[in-house]
Design a protein around this motif. Structure first.
Motif, PDB file in Angstrom:
ATOM      1  N   ARG A  86      42.809  53.902  -0.381  1.00  0.00           N
ATOM      2  CA  ARG A  86      42.118  55.070  -0.924  1.00  0.00           C
ATOM      3  C   ARG A  86      42.209  55.129  -2.444  1.00  0.00           C
ATOM      4  N   LEU A  87      42.770  54.087  -3.051  1.00  0.00           N
ATOM      5  CA  LEU A  87      42.875  54.082  -4.506  1.00  0.00           C
ATOM      6  C   LEU A  87      41.490  54.176  -5.123  1.00  0.00           C
ATOM      7  N   LEU A  88      41.387  55.000  -6.116  1.00  0.00           N
ATOM      8  CA  LEU A  88      40.139  55.127  -6.861  1.00  0.00           C
ATOM      9  C   LEU A  88      40.434  54.667  -8.282  1.00  0.00           C
ATOM     10  N   ASP A  89      40.183  53.393  -8.519  1.00  0.00           N
ATOM     11  CA  ASP A  89      40.429  52.855  -9.848  1.00  0.00           C
ATOM     12  C   ASP A  89      39.353  53.339 -10.799  1.00  0.00           C
ATOM     13  N   VAL A  90      39.792  53.624 -12.002  1.00  0.00           N
ATOM     14  CA  VAL A  90      38.873  54.014 -13.055  1.00  0.00           C
ATOM     15  C   VAL A  90      38.779  52.820 -13.993  1.00  0.00           C
ATOM     16  N   SER A  91      37.571  52.336 -14.216  1.00  0.00           N
ATOM     17  CA  SER A  91      37.414  51.180 -15.107  1.00  0.00           C
ATOM     18  C   SER A  91      37.701  51.624 -16.548  1.00  0.00           C
ATOM     19  N   PRO A  92      38.154  50.706 -17.383  1.00  0.00           N
ATOM     20  CA  PRO A  92      38.500  51.069 -18.761  1.00  0.00           C
ATOM     21  C   PRO A  92      37.384  51.794 -19.515  1.00  0.00           C
ATOM     22  N   ASP A  93      36.135  51.459 -19.230  1.00  0.00           N
ATOM     23  CA  ASP A  93      35.027  52.124 -19.932  1.00  0.00           C
ATOM     24  C   ASP A  93      34.773  53.547 -19.427  1.00  0.00           C
ATOM     25  N   GLN A  94      35.394  53.933 -18.311  1.00  0.00           N
ATOM     26  CA  GLN A  94      35.235  55.277 -17.767  1.00  0.00           C
ATOM     27  C   GLN A  94      36.399  56.207 -18.127  1.00  0.00           C
ATOM     28  N   LEU A  95      37.418  55.675 -18.753  1.00  0.00           N
ATOM     29  CA  LEU A  95      38.603  56.471 -19.082  1.00  0.00           C
ATOM     30  C   LEU A  95      38.307  57.464 -20.196  1.00  0.00           C
ATOM     31  N   THR A  96      38.913  58.637 -20.086  1.00  0.00           N
ATOM     32  CA  THR A  96      38.844  59.597 -21.190  1.00  0.00           C
ATOM     33  C   THR A  96      39.724  59.071 -22.328  1.00  0.00           C
ATOM     34  N   ALA A  97      39.646  59.697 -23.477  1.00  0.00           N
ATOM     35  CA  ALA A  97      40.470  59.269 -24.617  1.00  0.00           C
ATOM     36  C   ALA A  97      41.958  59.365 -24.259  1.00  0.00           C
ATOM     37  N   GLU A  98      42.339  60.439 -23.590  1.00  0.00           N
ATOM     38  CA  GLU A  98      43.740  60.621 -23.204  1.00  0.00           C
ATOM     39  C   GLU A  98      44.175  59.567 -22.181  1.00  0.00           C
ATOM     40  N   GLN A  99      43.304  59.291 -21.213  1.00  0.00           N
ATOM     41  CA  GLN A  99      43.610  58.257 -20.220  1.00  0.00           C
ATOM     42  C   GLN A  99      43.707  56.882 -20.878  1.00  0.00           C
ATOM     43  N   GLY A 156      50.814  49.968  -9.107  1.00  0.00           N
ATOM     44  CA  GLY A 156      50.216  50.796  -8.065  1.00  0.00           C
ATOM     45  C   GLY A 156      50.260  52.298  -8.275  1.00  0.00           C
ATOM     46  N   PRO A 157      51.440  52.896  -8.407  1.00  0.00           N
ATOM     47  CA  PRO A 157      51.454  54.357  -8.515  1.00  0.00           C
ATOM     48  C   PRO A 157      50.757  54.879  -9.767  1.00  0.00           C
ATOM     49  N   TYR A 158      50.761  54.079 -10.831  1.00  0.00           N
ATOM     50  CA  TYR A 158      50.084  54.524 -12.052  1.00  0.00           C
ATOM     51  C   TYR A 158      48.572  54.505 -11.889  1.00  0.00           C
ATOM     52  N   ARG A 159      48.093  53.716 -10.948  1.00  0.00           N
ATOM     53  CA  ARG A 159      46.670  53.726 -10.623  1.00  0.00           C
ATOM     54  C   ARG A 159      46.299  55.057  -9.960  1.00  0.00           C
ATOM     55  N   VAL A 160      47.272  55.707  -9.347  1.00  0.00           N
ATOM     56  CA  VAL A 160      47.075  57.049  -8.780  1.00  0.00           C
ATOM     57  C   VAL A 160      47.236  58.092  -9.884  1.00  0.00           C
ATOM     58  N   TRP A 161      48.298  57.969 -10.656  1.00  0.00           N
ATOM     59  CA  TRP A 161      48.651  58.995 -11.642  1.00  0.00           C
ATOM     60  C   TRP A 161      47.758  59.007 -12.882  1.00  0.00           C
ATOM     61  N   ILE A 162      47.054  57.895 -13.172  1.00  0.00           N
ATOM     62  CA  ILE A 162      46.207  57.833 -14.366  1.00  0.00           C
ATOM     63  C   ILE A 162      45.117  58.905 -14.331  1.00  0.00           C
ATOM     64  N   HIS A 163      44.803  59.401 -13.140  1.00  0.00           N
ATOM     65  CA  HIS A 163      43.801  60.463 -13.015  1.00  0.00           C
ATOM     66  C   HIS A 163      44.294  61.752 -13.655  1.00  0.00           C
ATOM     67  N   SER A 164      45.592  61.877 -13.833  1.00  0.00           N
ATOM     68  CA  SER A 164      46.190  62.985 -14.571  1.00  0.00           C
ATOM     69  C   SER A 164      47.039  62.354 -15.672  1.00  0.00           C
ATOM     70  N   PRO A 165      46.472  62.179 -16.850  1.00  0.00           N
ATOM     71  CA  PRO A 165      47.162  61.440 -17.905  1.00  0.00           C
ATOM     72  C   PRO A 165      48.553  61.974 -18.258  1.00  0.00           C
TER      73      PRO A 165
END
Length: 176
Positions: A3-16, A32-41
């Motif tokens: 269920r991981l939802l990876d965010v590609s580098p070009d989709q990241l906010t400035a904070e992310q 792995g867990p940072y791939r989950v937590w990156i959604h909340s920088p």
């Protein structure tokens, strides 16, 4: 299925992006867990600081850290974390007998007083058991207040890791 939802580098906010770059610089990749937590920088940043401290600068030995991680992964039935840290435990010198006891919830054959105190305290916390004053005093004498704090945070941190990997159904990595 993961269920991981990876965010590609070009989709990241400035904070992310800032956190992403810190993670890659410090760890070489996004674990792995940072791939989950990156959604909340802010969460990702805080967890990275705690995780790096626990794994690199803690007063606890690598063996003690791995013992507690195996215990908490077993408690939460976090197969990914348990598998990864059984492997790591072997690399840092935990015997198969110690690993088997940790997974089985039994007293492991430990000879080091500090390791015994870490195990005793972590087991009590994971079991939600009140530690009597005399027992706490013994543990405090061996671990000190920094060690007690670090065991507690290690349990909390790896509870979050185990849950993140379990909830997101991250597949167990193949042995390398």
């Amino acid at each position: 299925m993961s269920r991981l939802l990876d965010v590609s580098p070009d989709q990241l906010t400035a904070e992310q992006t800032k956190i992403f770059e810190q993670l890659v610089a410090g760890r070489g990749r996004i674990l792995g867990p940072y791939r989950v937590w990156i959604h909340s920088p802010t969460v990702a940043s805080g967890m990275e600081q705690i995780g790096t401290f626990l794994n690199k600068r803690s007063t606890l030995s690598e063996r003690e850290v791995e013992m507690v991680i195996i215990m908490i992964a077993t408690h939460w039935r976090g197969e990914y974390v348990q598998t990864a840290h059984v492997r790591m435990g072997k690399k840092v010198g935990l015997s198969q007998a110690v690993i088997d006891a940790l997974i089985g919830g039994a007293q492991p054959p430990l000879t080091d007083a500090h390791e015994k105190a870490v195990h005793r305290f972590a087991a009590a916390m994971i079991e939600s058991r009140k530690v009597p004053d005399a027992e706490f005093a013994e543990i405090e004498k061996t671990l000190g207040r920094p060690g007690i704090a670090e065991v507690l945070v290690l349990i909390g941190y790896y509870t979050s890791v185990a849950m993140a990997m379990k909830v997101h159904e991250v597949p167990i990595p193949p042995e390398q």
